[in-house]
Design an enzyme around this catalytic site. Structure first.
Site, short mmCIF file in Angstrom:
data_model
loop_
_atom_site.label_atom_id
_atom_site.label_comp_id
_atom_site.label_asym_id
_atom_site.label_seq_id
_atom_site.Cartn_x
_atom_site.Cartn_y
_atom_site.Cartn_z
N ASP A 6 9.45 -84.59 -2.02
CA ASP A 6 8.10 -84.83 -2.55
C ASP A 6 8.14 -85.72 -3.79
O ASP A 6 7.08 -85.99 -4.38
CB ASP A 6 7.38 -83.51 -2.86
CG ASP A 6 8.03 -82.75 -4.00
OD1 ASP A 6 9.28 -82.66 -4.02
OD2 ASP A 6 7.30 -82.25 -4.88
N ASP A 50 11.34 -77.26 -3.38
CA ASP A 50 10.06 -77.06 -4.06
C ASP A 50 9.14 -78.27 -3.84
O ASP A 50 9.56 -79.40 -4.04
CB ASP A 50 10.28 -76.83 -5.56
CG ASP A 50 9.26 -75.88 -6.16
OD1 ASP A 50 8.20 -75.66 -5.54
OD2 ASP A 50 9.51 -75.34 -7.25
N ASP A 95 14.54 -81.44 0.42
CA ASP A 95 14.24 -80.82 -0.85
C ASP A 95 13.53 -79.49 -0.56
O ASP A 95 13.11 -79.24 0.57
CB ASP A 95 13.33 -81.79 -1.63
CG ASP A 95 12.86 -81.24 -2.95
OD1 ASP A 95 13.69 -80.67 -3.67
OD2 ASP A 95 11.65 -81.38 -3.26
MG LIG Z 1 10.50 -81.16 -4.94
#
Ligand SMILES: [Mg+2]
Length: 262
Positions: free
Chosen positions: A214, A19, A17
């Site tokens: 995240d 961000d 991923d």
């Molecule tokens: Mg993310």
């Protein structure tokens, strides 16, 4: 944390991923930059997968290069490009598509030789549209009720902003799907379309490929469903505890904790 788990696999490839993992908004996360530089130097292939349909893959490449991560378009899979590919797997060239979304989504749809129109579309594609109107939603609902297929770039309901939150693509997608009483096809994580596209690019074995993210509801579910070794890094949004979701294989505070990362 004293919790027993399996040892790390031999790492041959990485899907990640962006961000909350590589950067937060406009700020790079140093340990992540170093990790991808290590993998680049050691010839471990990696590919980034992002649910965000409001930036083109070109935008993502320039951002990563400006942070010192040496990447090309081959290293980036976006939900917009994946949505366009998914439509082309099921429909011929020139198929009429109504697009609710950012210019980057329209660009991806047009680049796949599909016709963007509000006139009798066979497909409605929805991503995050910060200029959403009732009229756009009316066209979408009407087309779906007349048989058009509904595809959503991603299911994210809420997005962090510098001052708080804003509704994500999933929020307006839910409104249209609810009105038309259909279940949309979702392209982004937690579905596996982008992970499969990334695996095709890097060509590594699932069990020796990491999926780093995240967010448990999207990144980790997609990674687990695709059979990758899923790694939650706690540099992004605060993790959601939900017993109905598959837990990550590893939880780390920084990518430095991954074996072999300097
Ligand atoms: Mg993310």
């Amino acid at each position: 944390m004293g919790k027993l788990h399996n040892p790390w696999p031999v790492i041959r490839g990485v899907v990640s991923d962006l961000d909350g993992v590589v950067y937060r908004g406009k700020t790079p996360i140093d340990d992540a930059v170093k990790a991808f530089q290590t993998w680049k130097a050691e010839g471990i292939p990696f590919c980034f997968v992002t649910n965000n349909s409001t930036h083109t893959a070109e935008d993502v490449v320039s951002k990563l290069v400006s942070f010192g991560i040496d990447v090309t378009l081959d290293n980036v899979v976006t939900s917009a490009v994946t949505a366009a590919q998914l439509i082309r797997q099921r429909f011929p060239e020139g198929t009429r598509v109504f697009v609710i979304g950012a210019p980057s989504l329209k660009q991806a749809i047009a680049a796949a030789n599909l016709e963007i129109t509000e006139r009798e579309p066979s497909v409605v594609v929805m991503g995050l549209d910060r200029e959403i109107t009732h009229e756009k939603m009316r066209i979408a609902v009407d087309a779906i009720l007349k048989g058009a297929l509904l595809i959503g770039t991603n299911p994210d309901l809420l997005l962090p902003t510098p001052t708080g939150f804003e509704p994500g693509a999933g929020a307006i997608l839910t409104a249209v799907a609810t009105a038309a009483r259909v279940k949309p096809i979702i392209v982004g994580k937690p579905e596996v379309y982008m992970i499969e596209a990334a695996l095709k690019r890097i060509g590594t074995d699932r069990s020796s490929t990491l999926m780093i993210g995240d967010q448990i509801p999207t990144d980790i579910q997609a990674g687990k469903k695709a059979g990758l070794c899923s790694v939650l890094v706690t540099t992004g949004v605060p993790p959601v505890e939900d017993a109905t979701l598959l837990p990550p294989d590893f939880t780390i505070a920084t990518l430095k904790e991954i074996p072999g990362v300097r």
